[in-house]
Structures are given as C-alpha cells and as structure tokens.
Design a protein around this motif. Structure first.
Motif, PDB file in Angstrom:
ATOM      1  N   GLN A  56       9.521 -51.974 -15.904  1.00 53.96           N
ATOM      2  CA  GLN A  56       8.482 -52.686 -16.636  1.00 53.96           C
ATOM      3  C   GLN A  56       8.371 -52.028 -18.004  1.00 53.96           C
ATOM      4  O   GLN A  56       8.122 -50.823 -18.104  1.00 53.96           O
ATOM      5  CB  GLN A  56       7.154 -52.615 -15.894  1.00 53.96           C
ATOM      6  CG  GLN A  56       6.102 -53.529 -16.457  1.00 53.96           C
ATOM      7  CD  GLN A  56       4.914 -53.656 -15.513  1.00 53.96           C
ATOM      8  OE1 GLN A  56       4.656 -52.787 -14.693  1.00 53.96           O
ATOM      9  NE2 GLN A  56       4.189 -54.735 -15.646  1.00 53.96           N
ATOM     10  N   ALA A  57       8.599 -52.805 -19.045  1.00 54.61           N
ATOM     11  CA  ALA A  57       8.542 -52.298 -20.409  1.00 54.61           C
ATOM     12  C   ALA A  57       7.100 -51.982 -20.790  1.00 54.61           C
ATOM     13  O   ALA A  57       6.158 -52.415 -20.122  1.00 54.61           O
ATOM     14  CB  ALA A  57       9.133 -53.325 -21.373  1.00 54.61           C
ATOM     15  N   GLY A 106      11.731 -56.259 -15.637  1.00 58.29           N
ATOM     16  CA  GLY A 106      13.180 -56.228 -15.731  1.00 58.29           C
ATOM     17  C   GLY A 106      13.784 -55.571 -14.504  1.00 58.29           C
ATOM     18  O   GLY A 106      13.075 -55.145 -13.598  1.00 58.29           O
ATOM     19  N   ILE A 107      15.103 -55.516 -14.480  1.00 58.73           N
ATOM     20  CA  ILE A 107      15.822 -54.825 -13.410  1.00 58.73           C
ATOM     21  C   ILE A 107      16.965 -54.037 -14.018  1.00 58.73           C
ATOM     22  O   ILE A 107      17.461 -54.365 -15.098  1.00 58.73           O
ATOM     23  CB  ILE A 107      16.373 -55.770 -12.325  1.00 58.73           C
ATOM     24  CG1 ILE A 107      17.474 -56.676 -12.870  1.00 58.73           C
ATOM     25  CG2 ILE A 107      15.273 -56.562 -11.652  1.00 58.73           C
ATOM     26  CD1 ILE A 107      18.270 -57.405 -11.797  1.00 58.73           C
ATOM     27  N   ASN A 146       4.683 -53.897 -10.405  1.00 62.55           N
ATOM     28  CA  ASN A 146       4.173 -55.150  -9.850  1.00 62.55           C
ATOM     29  C   ASN A 146       5.312 -56.152  -9.867  1.00 62.55           C
ATOM     30  O   ASN A 146       5.649 -56.706 -10.903  1.00 62.55           O
ATOM     31  CB  ASN A 146       2.982 -55.650 -10.670  1.00 62.55           C
ATOM     32  CG  ASN A 146       1.787 -54.744 -10.516  1.00 62.55           C
ATOM     33  OD1 ASN A 146       1.493 -54.263  -9.436  1.00 62.55           O
ATOM     34  ND2 ASN A 146       1.096 -54.491 -11.608  1.00 62.55           N
ATOM     35  N   LEU A 147       5.923 -56.341  -8.717  1.00 62.43           N
ATOM     36  CA  LEU A 147       7.118 -57.168  -8.582  1.00 62.43           C
ATOM     37  C   LEU A 147       6.815 -58.631  -8.887  1.00 62.43           C
ATOM     38  O   LEU A 147       5.896 -59.206  -8.329  1.00 62.43           O
ATOM     39  CB  LEU A 147       7.646 -57.017  -7.151  1.00 62.43           C
ATOM     40  CG  LEU A 147       9.036 -57.505  -6.845  1.00 62.43           C
ATOM     41  CD1 LEU A 147      10.065 -56.735  -7.660  1.00 62.43           C
ATOM     42  CD2 LEU A 147       9.315 -57.337  -5.370  1.00 62.43           C
ATOM     43  N   THR A 148       7.621 -59.223  -9.762  1.00 60.83           N
ATOM     44  CA  THR A 148       7.439 -60.629 -10.125  1.00 60.83           C
ATOM     45  C   THR A 148       8.500 -61.493  -9.448  1.00 60.83           C
ATOM     46  O   THR A 148       9.542 -60.997  -9.019  1.00 60.83           O
ATOM     47  CB  THR A 148       7.542 -60.831 -11.650  1.00 60.83           C
ATOM     48  OG1 THR A 148       8.887 -60.582 -12.057  1.00 60.83           O
ATOM     49  CG2 THR A 148       6.575 -59.938 -12.414  1.00 60.83           C
ATOM     50  N   GLY A 149       8.225 -62.785  -9.405  1.00 57.08           N
ATOM     51  CA  GLY A 149       9.202 -63.721  -8.874  1.00 57.08           C
ATOM     52  C   GLY A 149      10.488 -63.699  -9.679  1.00 57.08           C
ATOM     53  O   GLY A 149      11.594 -63.810  -9.121  1.00 57.08           O
ATOM     54  N   THR A 150      10.372 -63.529 -10.985  1.00 56.54           N
ATOM     55  CA  THR A 150      11.538 -63.449 -11.852  1.00 56.54           C
ATOM     56  C   THR A 150      12.414 -62.266 -11.468  1.00 56.54           C
ATOM     57  O   THR A 150      13.646 -62.375 -11.411  1.00 56.54           O
ATOM     58  CB  THR A 150      11.098 -63.326 -13.326  1.00 56.54           C
ATOM     59  OG1 THR A 150      10.296 -64.461 -13.663  1.00 56.54           O
ATOM     60  CG2 THR A 150      12.288 -63.246 -14.258  1.00 56.54           C
TER      61      THR A 150
END
Length: 87
Positions: free
Chosen positions: A69-70, A76-77, A5-9
C-alpha cells in the motif's frame, strides 16, 4: 503478514499473477467461489465476514505474493515467485 487492507483489485491481480483460477483460490482457502468473485468485483476493500479476507491474503502470500500500500493509499502487489502453472 503485513497489515494491508486487502482490496478486490489486489485479489484479482494476485490471482492473475499466479495464474490461479477462482476455483483454485477457493480450493486453497475454503472460501466459496461466489464469495471470491464478489470480492473481486470491488475495487476497494470488500465487505467480508468470517475472516475470509485474511484467509485469502495468507494463501496468496504463501504462494509468493506481497501486498503493498503506497503512502497515498494506492493498493498494489509484488510477485515474489514465478507464477504457478495453470490448473
């Protein structure tokens, strides 16, 4: 493509790692600059229509970014390529 789930961060971080401007990401994806800026203002998953987040994710992954994603849900990336030169 991993189901994340891609976040803005993550979008901000990936764009920064690639040294891409908002305009470059817009050009690569066809998603408007105002929409990208709005997404990036969100630290969580931004509200999205029309599959824009998937389109952005695909473009950034093609450029060498892996979204992670942890176990605790932290986004994260991973950078799989050297950042591109500024445009």
């Amino acid at each position: 493509m991993q189901a994340v789930n891609l976040t803005g961060t993550q979008i901000r971080a990936a764009r920064g790692a690639l040294n891409w401007s908002v305009q470059r990401l817009a050009d690569e994806t066809g998603v408007g600059t105002a929409t990208i800026v709005r997404y990036e203002l969100s630290d969580s998953i931004p509200r999205s229509r029309k599959g824009n987040l998937k389109t952005i994710q695909k473009a950034l992954e093609a450029a060498g970014i892996e979204f992670t994603q942890a176990e605790d849900g932290s986004p994260g990336i991973i950078i799989r390529t050297e950042p591109s030169k500024p445009t």
